[in-house]
Design a protein around this motif. Structure first.
Motif, short mmCIF file in Angstrom:
data_model
loop_
_atom_site.label_atom_id
_atom_site.label_comp_id
_atom_site.label_asym_id
_atom_site.label_seq_id
_atom_site.Cartn_x
_atom_site.Cartn_y
_atom_site.Cartn_z
N ALA A 127 0.85 -1.18 0.00
CA ALA A 127 0.00 0.00 0.00
C ALA A 127 0.88 1.23 0.00
O ALA A 127 1.74 1.39 0.88
CB ALA A 127 -0.92 0.01 1.21
N ALA A 128 0.70 2.10 -1.00
CA ALA A 128 1.48 3.33 -1.10
C ALA A 128 0.75 4.29 -2.02
O ALA A 128 0.10 3.88 -2.99
CB ALA A 128 2.88 3.05 -1.64
N GLY A 129 0.88 5.59 -1.71
CA GLY A 129 0.26 6.59 -2.56
C GLY A 129 -1.23 6.41 -2.71
O GLY A 129 -1.79 6.61 -3.80
N ASP A 130 -1.91 6.04 -1.67
CA ASP A 130 -3.36 5.87 -1.64
C ASP A 130 -3.87 4.78 -2.56
O ASP A 130 -5.04 4.76 -2.96
CB ASP A 130 -4.07 7.19 -1.97
N ASN A 177 6.32 5.77 6.99
CA ASN A 177 6.19 7.21 7.17
C ASN A 177 6.41 8.01 5.89
O ASN A 177 6.44 9.24 5.92
CB ASN A 177 7.17 7.69 8.25
N LYS A 178 6.56 7.35 4.76
CA LYS A 178 6.73 8.03 3.47
C LYS A 178 5.96 7.25 2.41
O LYS A 178 6.52 6.45 1.66
CB LYS A 178 8.21 8.14 3.10
N PRO A 179 4.65 7.47 2.34
CA PRO A 179 3.79 6.62 1.52
C PRO A 179 4.00 6.75 0.02
O PRO A 179 3.45 5.96 -0.74
CB PRO A 179 2.38 7.07 1.91
N ASP A 228 11.32 5.80 7.20
CA ASP A 228 11.45 7.08 6.49
C ASP A 228 11.67 6.90 4.99
O ASP A 228 11.80 7.88 4.25
CB ASP A 228 12.59 7.91 7.08
N GLY A 229 11.72 5.68 4.53
CA GLY A 229 11.87 5.40 3.11
C GLY A 229 13.26 5.63 2.55
O GLY A 229 13.46 5.55 1.34
#
Length: 659
Positions: A127-130, A177-179, A228-229
């Motif tokens: 899951a990333a960026g909605d 913490n960095k989607p 933090d990616g």
């Protein structure tokens, strides 16, 4: 195959607050009804563990102790799992169904299915960026990265345009913490020795934009991003390798494990967990974000082979968001799976040692040395409590707190007041990042030797029925001043018994009177106390039998001689202390050549009244003779038949046989 770590939402990233770590609890174990692990996800909200099993086409839900609370089957080859940000839905990658399935996270009931195309087989989720991103296969040696956009009323599936040239379903990872960061790793067309690639994408826009790529030797078991990616981690040979996501160059941070590293997961606070398929080495490793080893676990053996331990399944490692518990799924040599819950993995396990002499003397200086070390270093001056357990304080007594010196060195000094077994226990209480530790050392402390005497000499001979006074003397003692006087008559028919047991007088003396009827061992016993040793002393009081002899049939007595007529056989009756089986010893002598000569002897059994009579047959006339009776100790059938008394004879009885 596990392909994603701490799950963020499909609508927004979650901010996780980690609470203070409490006291360490025991790790738990439970068997699982599965045959393979596709993915492990921990639902901290409902305190459930969710596991996909591609071998049996099912998804199971367990509580934290491993008890199955729900199960859903009918999904052949189901693999990756993804938990929604609000913990209400569980998404499953279903390759055989060409779909992503949405299940109720509380009971695993199916809510809906999202078709991704009849030629598309989704294997991995993130899951990333909605959006939900999935790695898929579309044909032999063809794969890609797609997305499922659940915003709005009409879910929309977007597939890779083919420019990435993946040969299978890439593994995916996102950052808590960095989607907007999505990492991928999978097989690509071979270029020399390189058969795989890793890539990082910016997925904040409508289409993913690749920001970094590096060719690699082979597809790793799984990948993970730091919260933090900024860093990509993956297991490789005997390490977790670290790469910058900005350019995918390796960093100097290396998480050292074993040569079969096969799992990685990163907690929301950056704590790193690594796993290994290691039947002979530790299986689980926990590191600080700066790669300091916190602790390592060796999975126990639950199978039949004694030479191996349980093995962590590939990628079967997951943090619980928030509390910091770590979950792992392992299998044994008979392919039985189990869930392990590690309750305090962020706490280092210190090593605490204690050593010293094994013996010593009471009230003499004693020194023990120890050491407190930890993979997470402890500062000089760390407090260690010391408890001494001894006969005076069987429940233990606290001593002064000791603080560590340079390198964790510990010195314990004492003047042990009590004798006996003295045990020193040192304890480190632990803190938020360290488990408690304890070490124990025992010393045998010699007690003081007391003075204990009896006023009689051993083997003194006493007459039958003598009343003998004995006095025991005790020198200095600590608290116990009690002495016991025992008498143990010879023979199994009379037991050892206490004549007197009491405290000695102010001079240390204790007297008792003993009536003697047979040989007896007289003992004085001091049981000792916490500082003075026990002691006993004894003597043997030898005791005669009661015995007498009388002449029968004489016609006169003159000048100490008994005169018998020739027609009358001399008879002599002996009376002796009776014992069953006892005999008298008769000795007859005659006088010739200026001295007494042996004429004859024998043993004659006693009657029940203790008497027996010896008749002298064949005595010559007018010859001076004498006879005596006696008790001669010996075993049964020997001499007088027992050994209860000392040798005892009557005086000689003189006689003459006349015409």
């Amino acid at each position: 195959m596990r392909v994603t770590r701490t799950v963020v939402g499909v609508t927004a990233s979650a901010s996780v607050i980690v609470g203070a770590v409490g006291p360490a609890r025991a790790d738990t174990y439970a068997g699982l009804p599965i045959g393979k692990v596709g993915e492990v996800v921990v639902d901290g909200t409902h305190q459930r563990v969710l596991i996909s099993d591609p071998s049996t086409s099912k998804i199971i839900q367990t509580d934290y102790n491993g008890a199955v609370t729900a199960a859903r089957d009918g999904y052949p080859s189901v693999e990756d799992l993804l938990l929604s940000a609000d913990r209400t839905r569980l998404y499953a990658a279903w390759p055989e169904g060409h779909a992503i399935v949405a299940l109720d996270a509380t009971d695993l009931s199916e809510i809906t299915r999202y078709d991704v195309g009849s030629a598309v087989r989704p294997h991995t989720l993130a899951a990333a960026g909605d959006r939900i991103w999935f790695g898929y296969e579309s044909a032999a040696d063809a794969g890609g990265i797609g997305s499922l956009d659940l915003r709005g009323d009409d879910p929309r599936v977007t597939l890779d345009d083919g420019t990435s040239k993946w040969l299978d379903a890439p593994r995916l990872a996102t950052a808590a913490n960095k989607p907007g960061v999505l990492a991928a790793a999978g097989r690509v067309p071979a270029e020399g020795d390189f058969k795989a690639a890793m890539a990082v994408f910016d997925v904040t826009g409508d289409a993913p934009q690749r920001t970094a790529r590096v060719d690699f030797y082979a597809k790793p078991y799984e990948i993970a991003l730091t919260p933090d990616g900024s860093t990509l981690l993956y297991p490789w040979n005997d390490t977790l390798v670290s790469r910058r996501t900005s350019d995918l160059a390796t960093t100097s941070t290396v998480y050292k494990m074993t040569h079969t590293a096969n799992a990685v997961d990163v907690a929301p606070d950056g704590t790193v967990a690594g796993g290994a398929s290691a039947p002979y080495d530790p299986d689980l490793y926990v590191f600080t974000p700066g790669n300091t080893l916190v602790r390592r676990y060796e999975l126990p053996d639950t199978g039949k082979a004694s030479w191996t331990s349980d093995t962590l399944d590939d990628g079967a490692l997951a943090w619980e968001p928030g509390s910091g518990q770590l979950f792992a799924v392992a299998y044994n040599d008979v392919d039985k799976y189990s869930l392990r819950r590690l309750t305090a993995p962020r706490k280092s396990v210190p090593t605490l040692t204690l050593t010293g002499p094994t013996s010593g003397k009471r009230a003499v200086a004693l020194a023990l040395t120890g050491k407190l070390t930890s993979s997470l270093p402890l500062p000089t001056g760390t407090a260690v409590t010391v408890t001494r357990t001894d006969p005076e304080y069987p429940k233990g007594r606290a001593m002064s707190t000791v603080r560590t010196a340079t390198g964790g060195a510990i010195t314990v000094k004492d003047l042990p007041p009590a004798g006996g077994r003295v045990t020193y226990t040192i304890r480190y209480a632990g803190d938020a990042t360290h488990e408690p530790a304890v070490a124990v050392w025992s010393v045998q402390i010699a007690k003081s030797t007391p003075v204990l005497t009896l006023n009689r000499k051993t083997n003194t001979v006493f007459s039958y029925g003598s009343k003998v006074s004995v006095t025991a003397h005790l020198g200095g003692a600590y608290k116990n001043r009690t002495v016991a006087i025992y008498v143990d008559p010879y023979g199994a028919d009379q037991p050892n018994k206490a004549v007197r047991v009491t405290t000695v007088n102010s001079k240390g003396d204790l007297a008792a009177t003993i009536t003697l009827t047979r040989n007896s061992r007289i003992s004085a016993v001091f049981t000792g106390d916490t500082r003075v040793a026990a002691k006993s002393v004894s003597i043997v009081a030898q005791t005669r039998v009661r015995i007498s002899q009388t002449a029968k049939g004489q016609y006169k007595k003159a000048n100490n001689y008994n005169y018998f007529h020739a027609k009358t056989q001399p008879r002599f009756t002996t009376t002796m202390t009776y014992m069953k089986g006892r005999s008298q010893h008769v000795v007859v002598e005659y006088y010739a050549g200026g001295s007494w000569q042996l004429w004859g002897y024998g043993f004659i059994p006693l009657a029940s009244n203790g008497t027996s009579t010896a008749t002298i047959v064949g005595a010559q006339r007018n010859i001076r003779m004498r006879v005596k009776a006696g008790y001669v100790p010996g075993g049964p059938g020997q001499n007088s038949g027992d050994a209860l008394n000392v040798t005892t004879y009557t005086p000689w009885t003189y006689f003459i046989v006349t015409k």
